[in-house]
Design an enzyme around this catalytic site. Sequence first.
Site, PDB file in Angstrom:
ATOM      1  N   GLU A   1       0.827  -1.216   0.000  1.00  0.00           N
ATOM      2  CA  GLU A   1       0.000   0.000   0.000  1.00  0.00           C
ATOM      3  C   GLU A   1       0.858   1.260   0.000  1.00  0.00           C
ATOM      4  O   GLU A   1       0.555   2.233  -0.678  1.00  0.00           O
ATOM      5  CB  GLU A   1      -0.946   0.016   1.219  1.00  0.00           C
ATOM      6  CG  GLU A   1      -2.108  -0.957   1.108  1.00  0.00           C
ATOM      7  CD  GLU A   1      -3.010  -0.675  -0.093  1.00  0.00           C
ATOM      8  OE1 GLU A   1      -3.108   0.484  -0.521  1.00  0.00           O
ATOM      9  OE2 GLU A   1      -3.594  -1.643  -0.621  1.00  0.00           O
TER      10      GLU A   1
ATOM     11  N   GLY B   1      10.093   8.316  -6.011  1.00  0.00           N
ATOM     12  CA  GLY B   1       9.739   9.692  -5.652  1.00  0.00           C
ATOM     13  C   GLY B   1       9.026   9.742  -4.300  1.00  0.00           C
ATOM     14  O   GLY B   1       8.881   8.722  -3.631  1.00  0.00           O
TER      15      GLY B   1
ATOM     16  N   TYR C   1      -7.016   6.127   4.335  1.00  0.00           N
ATOM     17  CA  TYR C   1      -7.132   5.161   3.242  1.00  0.00           C
ATOM     18  C   TYR C   1      -6.277   3.915   3.532  1.00  0.00           C
ATOM     19  O   TYR C   1      -6.772   2.776   3.498  1.00  0.00           O
ATOM     20  CB  TYR C   1      -6.705   5.792   1.895  1.00  0.00           C
ATOM     21  CG  TYR C   1      -6.400   4.722   0.878  1.00  0.00           C
ATOM     22  CD1 TYR C   1      -7.445   4.071   0.228  1.00  0.00           C
ATOM     23  CD2 TYR C   1      -5.093   4.288   0.655  1.00  0.00           C
ATOM     24  CE1 TYR C   1      -7.189   3.036  -0.650  1.00  0.00           C
ATOM     25  CE2 TYR C   1      -4.824   3.252  -0.221  1.00  0.00           C
ATOM     26  CZ  TYR C   1      -5.879   2.632  -0.862  1.00  0.00           C
ATOM     27  OH  TYR C   1      -5.624   1.589  -1.713  1.00  0.00           O
TER      28      TYR C   1
ATOM     29  N   ASP D   1      -9.854   6.201  -1.609  1.00  0.00           N
ATOM     30  CA  ASP D   1      -8.845   7.047  -2.257  1.00  0.00           C
ATOM     31  C   ASP D   1      -9.510   7.808  -3.401  1.00  0.00           C
ATOM     32  O   ASP D   1     -10.745   7.797  -3.533  1.00  0.00           O
ATOM     33  CB  ASP D   1      -7.662   6.193  -2.748  1.00  0.00           C
ATOM     34  CG  ASP D   1      -8.079   5.229  -3.842  1.00  0.00           C
ATOM     35  OD1 ASP D   1      -9.278   5.143  -4.146  1.00  0.00           O
ATOM     36  OD2 ASP D   1      -7.190   4.563  -4.409  1.00  0.00           O
TER      37      ASP D   1
ATOM     38  N   CYS E   1     -14.435   2.434 -14.181  1.00  0.00           N
ATOM     39  CA  CYS E   1     -14.950   3.800 -14.045  1.00  0.00           C
ATOM     40  C   CYS E   1     -13.767   4.769 -14.094  1.00  0.00           C
ATOM     41  O   CYS E   1     -13.463   5.461 -13.130  1.00  0.00           O
ATOM     42  CB  CYS E   1     -15.728   3.921 -12.736  1.00  0.00           C
ATOM     43  SG  CYS E   1     -16.690   5.425 -12.638  1.00  0.00           S
TER      44      CYS E   1
END
Length: 371
Positions: free
Chosen positions: A50, A94, A133, A151, A205
């Site tokens: 995650e 990053g 989240y 999220d 979606c």
Amino acid sequence: MGDKEEQKALWQDKLLARKIATALADWFCKNGRLLPWRETTDPYKIWLSEIILQQTRIDQGTAYYFDFLKAFPTIESLAQASEEEVLRLWQGLGYYTRARNLHKAAQKIVQEEGGVFPSSFEKIRALPGVGDYTAGAIASFAFGLSYPAVDGNLQRVLSRLYASCEPIDTAAGKRLYLHLAHQIIREGDASVLNQALMDIGATVCTPRLPLCNSCPLEPFCKVANLPQAVDFPIKKRKVPLKDLYFFFFYLVDGEGKIAIEKRKKKDIWQGLYQLPLIESETPLKQKELREKVEQMWGAEVAEHVEGKVLRARHILSHRRLHLTFYRSSITTLFDDSKTPWCEYRLISAEDLEQFPLPAAIFKYLPSFLEE
Ligand code: SF4
């Protein structure tokens, strides 16, 4: 609304949430993505995945996931590593604060929990670098707890499903989408339902082209097959990017060694290494740059600010970096007592890749050196 009407509305909401949950679970059985961290309930592995996947594409993140597990197979081994080792492995992803927090959280788990990953939402949420989240994702995937993992993808799906005009970037909006997600996931297996909603957000979606005909939510969705679907979610404000001008100096001494500096400032790239740098919030003319170089590193370096130059633009979450690379020579390394925000050292150029570097450098430096 009277008591009876209110009860009826609540009941209808519950019924709708249950139907949605059933459709999601059926769809997930056949269409859920097969991902390595979904084949485990080990909270350490799920947490690692995650954190790596925040702001990172799955194909890129998967290699990092396996590299981290290989280097640090347990929470203890991650906690015992040096920050530099963790940053080095993280290089290329990053958002280095994520790596530093990962490391701090592992140390906290070892010190406060005896190395056992906490199993309550509150304790997971209290770990460095873990927001609502991520805590919801770990709590539901690893421990089966009924917490939503909302999220940006999920907010988009929910805002379309309910045609909600509540902006996603306000406190009220965040509360609403959390509530809507909670209504759905408490009607079934939270792990399955969170993952189904995530997969629909990522593959069906999508922001510009929702594939309503393939979506299990189509029968319930208020904007299904309508052109307006792409207008959701609504955002209140867009944060403008801040421009920063970074002038890097590839400085080589008489023996071919190059100067690098460790960044000690508590801002972007803290703890990473970089080429000696002049930072500015405005563009600098050549003359102004020379003056700054002279102030910082003395007249000798300023004299050599010329020669080959590479310019590039690099976008971070809230900043647009205008990068310029210069190459020059030095005879001695600078005195870093004048620059407490960084620590200089001379290294052989081949060793540069042993140091954790920001993407803005390792991405552009090779083409600068090749030219
Ligand atoms: Fe998105 Fe269309 Fe599914 Fe609605 S029906 S959630 S707009 S893909």
